[in-house]
Write a protein that holds these residues in place. Structure first.
Motif, short mmCIF file in Angstrom:
data_model
loop_
_atom_site.label_atom_id
_atom_site.label_comp_id
_atom_site.label_asym_id
_atom_site.label_seq_id
_atom_site.Cartn_x
_atom_site.Cartn_y
_atom_site.Cartn_z
N GLN A 65 24.18 -17.50 -61.04
CA GLN A 65 23.86 -18.76 -61.54
C GLN A 65 24.97 -19.85 -60.48
O GLN A 65 25.24 -20.81 -60.98
N HIS B 31 19.60 -25.98 -65.30
CA HIS B 31 19.97 -24.69 -65.20
C HIS B 31 19.77 -23.48 -64.56
O HIS B 31 18.45 -23.40 -64.55
N ILE B 32 20.62 -23.00 -63.77
CA ILE B 32 20.08 -21.62 -63.02
C ILE B 32 20.04 -20.52 -63.81
O ILE B 32 21.10 -20.28 -64.78
N THR B 33 18.92 -19.54 -64.10
CA THR B 33 19.07 -18.46 -65.05
C THR B 33 19.52 -17.36 -64.11
O THR B 33 19.75 -17.22 -62.93
N THR B 34 19.90 -16.19 -64.98
CA THR B 34 20.25 -14.82 -64.43
C THR B 34 19.10 -14.24 -63.64
O THR B 34 19.26 -13.07 -62.92
N VAL C 291 29.18 -16.17 -67.13
CA VAL C 291 27.71 -16.08 -67.09
C VAL C 291 27.25 -16.18 -68.42
O VAL C 291 27.73 -15.28 -69.15
N GLY D 235 26.21 -22.53 -64.39
CA GLY D 235 24.79 -22.47 -64.07
C GLY D 235 24.24 -23.89 -63.91
O GLY D 235 23.05 -23.93 -63.87
N GLN E 79 17.26 -16.28 -61.24
CA GLN E 79 16.95 -17.11 -60.15
C GLN E 79 16.09 -18.18 -60.48
O GLN E 79 15.33 -18.61 -59.51
#
Length: 611
Positions: free
Chosen positions: A401, A104-107, A437, A374, A109
């Motif tokens: 994301q 999972h990409i976070t807010t 997001v 994300g 980075q």
């Protein structure tokens, strides 16, 4: 036998990834891994107390999940979002072997992997080290991941390419003794221009590249440094420390801010320990005075980071520049990249309109790969690595994301689209309302009270059904609690989760905010519109977006439109009918959160480390 013990050829053969030889690993990281193994053994044997191990674990980027037991979240630091093919391939392996098949990409980075077993953490740390990544200080009361604009070096509007400045900050502060036991976490962001895609305006230290005109008429490039910004339950706008900070003074300025925070921050109450509370306690002028005093005498410190960093001297920071006769893509919040009418065009043209950024004088082109919520699967990680190699592209993770391919040519775009379409990452999502997001929410987080990811999917599905998914010029962000890990405060439409009581029962609910904005060295936090049952929140979002799409004037931003039609309270009044729970017997679904099968219960665990 650990990776550190294996012959180099065996390591390469096992995963098929071009990993670094052990002798090229960061010495600090090798020490981190060995210490983690020792501390973990002591913890499992009962020799290391729970509270001691918890602090140690968090400092190394390992975060407990609401499921408890041995389930852990590993947060991988990705400075300014930059990744190599080997790193993407290793993320695929970690997702597949140690997590649940996706990351999972976070807010901020980072990349997160959930349900990693505690006893597997040292092995995962070694795998990260073998491709130059670490989880060190991704959690805990430390200097967190250094963020930077994902278009740095490719932005048509930038004043400076902040890439190497962000790299220098990362190298200087990781494992720096100053940042190991801070009063609370400390976040640093870089943006290359006032558009502020890096979101410097709500961080402890936010850096924006600017210019000033000297007496002789020459233009000097440098920075404007902002301090004490923050979101959370009590958002606070960042304040400009001074009008202009010369390039050779930037790193000492950031360190001086950190030193003042470390010395004067509240160590008795973590709820009032961030930099924003220090300004409230001491006053901005006093914080400013202390920072300048610290910076003045920092030259006497053994850690003085003054001058132009080696990374910048070696790689440069010249801006990409904009063309004078070519197409320049406008970027930033509120930009109406393409109206809903693009829905009638071919899939490739729609993707090209929404996901491609161009205008740099060096002729480069950038394109977004859309990662819904994300999330990236192991197969997608591997495919992204293959694409990066095929096109010789750079890759950055964005704070919304997504994955951005850079250094492309126009001729490569049709093939890139085909490659992304094959892995379901070619939707025209960048800067369109489809790109919702959300934080992880109650899926894994101890603090969340709602399934924010479930609401994000519900909103996305409703927008697709209504033909509104490709409306441009507004953003939706969702958090599962008040802490704003999903950055709901700065979205055009924001939601944060809250427990509701209806008909004698607990039920999942949300507070809807409207009009949040960050850009142009300004920040506005969204205003409260209305409370909603979770199952009505998607309908509320659709109604607002439908009205905005139908009423907006040419070039009008969501914020301007909102003010014109009466503001958040007026829209909230129009939506008030949605703030109603049916009797449980009539519709029990309202008392069950997204993705759950049983009655809603607001379970909040012990806070470890909010994003």
């Amino acid at each position: 036998m650990t990776i550190l013990d294996r012959p180099d050829t065996d390591r390469r053969d096992e995963h098929g990834i071009d990993v670094l030889p052990v002798e090229e690993w960061d010495a600090g990281q090798v020490a981190d891994i060995e210490k983690f193994r020792d501390q973990l053994a002591g913890y499992l044997s009962g020799d290391v107390p729970e509270d001691v191990f918890r602090v140690f674990r968090l400092t190394n980027g390992i975060y407990g999940q609401r499921q408890g037991g041995t389930n852990q979240m590993v947060r991988v630091k990705v400075p300014y979002g930059s990744m190599t093919p080997e790193q993407l391939e290793m993320m695929a392996h970690i997702a597949e072997r140690y997590s649940r098949g996706w990351g999972h990409i976070t807010t901020r980075q980072n990349l997160q992997f959930h349900f990693v077993q505690l006893t597997d953490i040292p092995d995962v740390m070694e795998l990260m080290a073998s491709v130059g990544l670490t989880s060190r200080e991704a959690c805990g009361d430390t200097v967190r991941n250094i963020q930077g604009c994902h278009l740095a070096g490719a932005c048509p509007q930038e004043v400076l390419d902040i890439t190497q400045w962000a790299e220098a900050a990362y190298q200087h502060f990781v494992r720096n003794p100053l940042g190991q036991r801070l009063p609370r976490k400390f976040k640093i962001n870089f943006s290359g221009c006032a558009t502020d895609c890096g979101q410097a305006m709500f961080n402890d230290a936010g850096v924006i590249a600017v210019t000033r005109t000297l007496d002789d008429g020459t233009v000097e490039r440098g920075f404007r440094v902002y301090v004490a910004g923050g979101l959370g339950a009590t958002p606070h706008p960042a304040l400009a420390l001074e009008e202009f900070t010369p390039r050779d003074q930037l790193m000492p300025t950031i360190e001086a801010i950190l030193r003042v925070f470390n010395e004067a921050g509240n160590r008795d109450n973590k709820l009032r320990a961030r930099m924003k509370w220090l300004v409230d306690t001491l006053g901005f002028e006093e914080v400013q005075r202390r920072v300048f005093a610290s910076r003045k005498f920092l030259v006497a410190s053994s850690s003085w980071p003054g001058g132009i960093p080696d990374e910048v001297e070696q790689h440069g920071d010249d801006p990409a520049g904009s063309t004078t006769d070519g197409e320049i893509t406008k970027i930033g919040q509120g930009i109406d990249t393409r109206p809903v009418s693009i829905g009638g065009l071919s899939p490739y043209v729609r993707w090209h309109h929404a996901n491609v950024v161009r205008g740099a004088a060096n002729g480069s082109v950038s394109a977004y790969a859309y990662a819904q919520l994300g999330d990236i699967t192991a197969d997608q990680f591997r495919a992204l690595a293959a694409i990066q190699r095929e096109f010789g592209a750079g890759v950055r993770l964005s704070n919304r994301q997504n994955v951005v391919f850079r250094d492309l040519t126009d001729e490569q775009l049709p093939t890139l689209y085909e490659r992304l379409d094959a892995i379901d990452m070619a939707q025209p999502g960048a800067e369109l309302v489809r790109d919702v997001v959300a934080c992880p929410g109650a899926d894994t987080c101890n603090l969340a009270v709602t399934q924010s990811r479930g609401l994000a999917k519900a909103i996305g599905d409703r927008l697709e059904e209504e033909g509104l998914a490709e409306v441009g010029g507004l953003r939706i962000n969702i958090s599962g609690c008040t802490n704003s890990c999903g950055q709901h405060h700065v979205a055009d439409i924001g939601f944060f989760g809250a427990e509701r009581r209806a008909n004698g029962r607990s039920a999942p609910g949300y507070q809807m905010l409207l009009g949040g904005y960050v850009g142009d060295e300004q920040i506005h936090f969204g205003d409260k519109a209305t409370r909603l049952p979770a199952k009505n929140a998607a309908e509320a979002a659709v109604r607002v977006i439908r009205r905005f799409a139908g009423e907006r004037e040419a070039g009008e931003t969501f914020r301007t439109w909102l003010d014109r039609v009466g503001g958040a309270k007026a829209l909230g009044t129009d939506l008030k009918e949605l703030d109603a729970f049916p009797e449980f017997e009539d519709n029990p679904d309202f008392y069950i959160d997204f993705g759950e099968t049983g009655p809603y219960v607001a379970e909040i665990g012990e806070s470890e480390c909010a994003t």
